[in-house]
Scaffold this motif. Structure first.
Motif, mmCIF file in Angstrom:
data_model
loop_
_atom_site.group_PDB
_atom_site.id
_atom_site.type_symbol
_atom_site.label_atom_id
_atom_site.label_comp_id
_atom_site.label_asym_id
_atom_site.label_seq_id
_atom_site.Cartn_x
_atom_site.Cartn_y
_atom_site.Cartn_z
ATOM 1 N N UNK A 106 0.841 -1.211 0.000
ATOM 2 C CA UNK A 106 0.000 0.000 0.000
ATOM 3 C C UNK A 106 0.872 1.255 0.000
ATOM 4 N N UNK A 107 1.881 1.263 0.845
ATOM 5 C CA UNK A 107 2.777 2.404 0.880
ATOM 6 C C UNK A 107 3.554 2.557 -0.414
ATOM 7 N N UNK A 108 3.964 1.437 -1.002
ATOM 8 C CA UNK A 108 4.723 1.466 -2.259
ATOM 9 C C UNK A 108 3.900 2.088 -3.379
ATOM 10 N N UNK A 109 2.657 1.634 -3.533
ATOM 11 C CA UNK A 109 1.830 2.111 -4.632
ATOM 12 C C UNK A 109 1.532 3.599 -4.518
ATOM 13 N N UNK A 128 -1.165 16.749 -8.844
ATOM 14 C CA UNK A 128 -2.118 15.776 -9.377
ATOM 15 C C UNK A 128 -2.180 14.534 -8.495
ATOM 16 N N UNK A 129 -1.010 14.056 -8.047
ATOM 17 C CA UNK A 129 -0.974 12.877 -7.186
ATOM 18 C C UNK A 129 -1.641 13.154 -5.837
ATOM 19 N N UNK A 130 -1.416 14.342 -5.286
ATOM 20 C CA UNK A 130 -2.018 14.685 -3.997
ATOM 21 C C UNK A 130 -3.535 14.798 -4.098
ATOM 22 N N UNK A 131 -4.014 15.421 -5.176
ATOM 23 C CA UNK A 131 -5.456 15.620 -5.320
ATOM 24 C C UNK A 131 -6.166 14.302 -5.595
ATOM 25 N N UNK A 132 -5.621 13.505 -6.507
ATOM 26 C CA UNK A 132 -6.315 12.282 -6.934
ATOM 27 C C UNK A 132 -6.177 11.121 -5.964
ATOM 28 N N UNK A 135 -5.255 12.912 -0.811
ATOM 29 C CA UNK A 135 -6.276 13.378 0.133
ATOM 30 C C UNK A 135 -7.067 12.201 0.699
ATOM 31 N N UNK A 136 -7.482 11.299 -0.167
ATOM 32 C CA UNK A 136 -8.248 10.136 0.307
ATOM 33 C C UNK A 136 -7.378 9.190 1.131
ATOM 34 N N UNK A 137 -6.065 9.145 0.822
ATOM 35 C CA UNK A 137 -5.167 8.258 1.560
ATOM 36 C C UNK A 137 -5.026 8.661 3.022
ATOM 37 N N UNK A 138 -5.279 9.933 3.335
ATOM 38 C CA UNK A 138 -5.231 10.384 4.726
ATOM 39 C C UNK A 138 -6.232 9.611 5.579
ATOM 40 N N UNK A 139 -7.320 9.170 4.960
ATOM 41 C CA UNK A 139 -8.328 8.391 5.680
ATOM 42 C C UNK A 139 -8.154 6.894 5.469
ATOM 43 N N UNK A 181 -15.963 1.730 7.171
ATOM 44 C CA UNK A 181 -16.841 2.853 6.840
ATOM 45 C C UNK A 181 -16.025 4.102 6.509
ATOM 46 N N UNK A 182 -15.017 4.384 7.326
ATOM 47 C CA UNK A 182 -14.181 5.559 7.081
ATOM 48 C C UNK A 182 -13.361 5.400 5.805
ATOM 49 N N UNK A 183 -12.902 4.173 5.534
ATOM 50 C CA UNK A 183 -12.154 3.930 4.297
ATOM 51 C C UNK A 183 -13.034 4.176 3.077
ATOM 52 N N UNK A 184 -14.303 3.771 3.155
ATOM 53 C CA UNK A 184 -15.236 4.029 2.061
ATOM 54 C C UNK A 184 -15.495 5.529 1.901
ATOM 55 N N UNK A 185 -15.591 6.233 3.021
ATOM 56 C CA UNK A 185 -15.763 7.695 2.955
ATOM 57 C C UNK A 185 -14.545 8.353 2.314
ATOM 58 N N UNK A 186 -13.346 7.857 2.666
ATOM 59 C CA UNK A 186 -12.137 8.384 2.053
ATOM 60 C C UNK A 186 -12.095 8.105 0.562
#
Length: 202
Positions: A106-109, A128-132, A135-139, A181-186
């Motif tokens: 997960x960290x590698x990808x 582009x990487x941060x937006x796409x 942001x979701x990876x924070x959750x 649930x939080x992962x789905x929200x992310x």
């Protein structure tokens, strides 16, 4: 005593206090380090291909503006796949190795994508990487680590015993449900981020 057990049932503290979470986090960071180095190197050799992929990502977001449900299904499937993989790895033999590899992957990808886009498109690629994905990876990343930690503990409590594994994992069912649930929200959060990338023309 019973009340104390009920209260701890809804708490994530038991997972935070284990060394397994620290170990899995270290594995994720090792994977992230390897991914960033590999991504930076591949960005130099495959720059044209990566730039084409970045353009396709933005174009898909523009096309998907009228088909949000397809984007939603893809992002949700991705989040559920990581959570499900952690639960499955905990049930198998060598669960500690499998869970470590899962977190490292997960960290590698994540870092590979950021490093490759940064090397190819410079600051535009990093944005582009941060937006796409960032942001979701924070959750999604902390949720994966907590779920993997719960599966690690359950696998240790019931080695080579699938029924015992599910019984041991049931202690953390509220934590796993909350993390899923939080992962789905992310993952859902990634959709407006893709539309934002398409809107600002990244």
């Amino acid at each position: 005593m019973k009340r104390q057990k009920v209260l701890s049932f809804f708490s994530l503290r038991i997972l935070w206090d284990t060394p397994h979470l620290v170990f899995l986090t270290a594995m994720l960071l090792c994977g992230a380090l390897a991914g960033s180095c590999t991504g930076l190197r591949s960005g130099h050799s495959e720059g044209a291909l990566l730039e084409q992929i970045a353009v396709q990502m933005v174009e898909q977001a523009r096309i998907g503006d009228g088909n949000v449900w397809m984007l939603l299904a893809r992002t949700m499937a991705g989040a559920l796949a990581w959570q499900g993989a952690a639960i499955l790895c905990g049930m198998l033999r060598g669960h500690s190795l499998l869970l470590s590899g899962l977190c490292a992957a997960r960290g590698f990808l994540l870092s590979f994508a950021a490093g490759a886009f940064l090397s190819t498109l410079q600051l535009r690629g990093l944005l582009l990487a941060l937006i796409t994905g960032g942001v979701s990876a924070v959750m999604t990343v902390p949720c994966l680590l907590l779920t993997a930690s719960a599966c690690f503990l359950a696998g240790q409590d019931a080695p080579n015993n699938r029924k015992g594994y599910w019984y041991a994992l049931a202690r953390f069912r509220s934590a796993i449900a909350l993390c899923t649930l939080l992962a789905c929200c992310g993952a859902i959060l990634r959709i407006p981020m893709l539309f934002l990338a398409a809107k600002i023309g990244l």
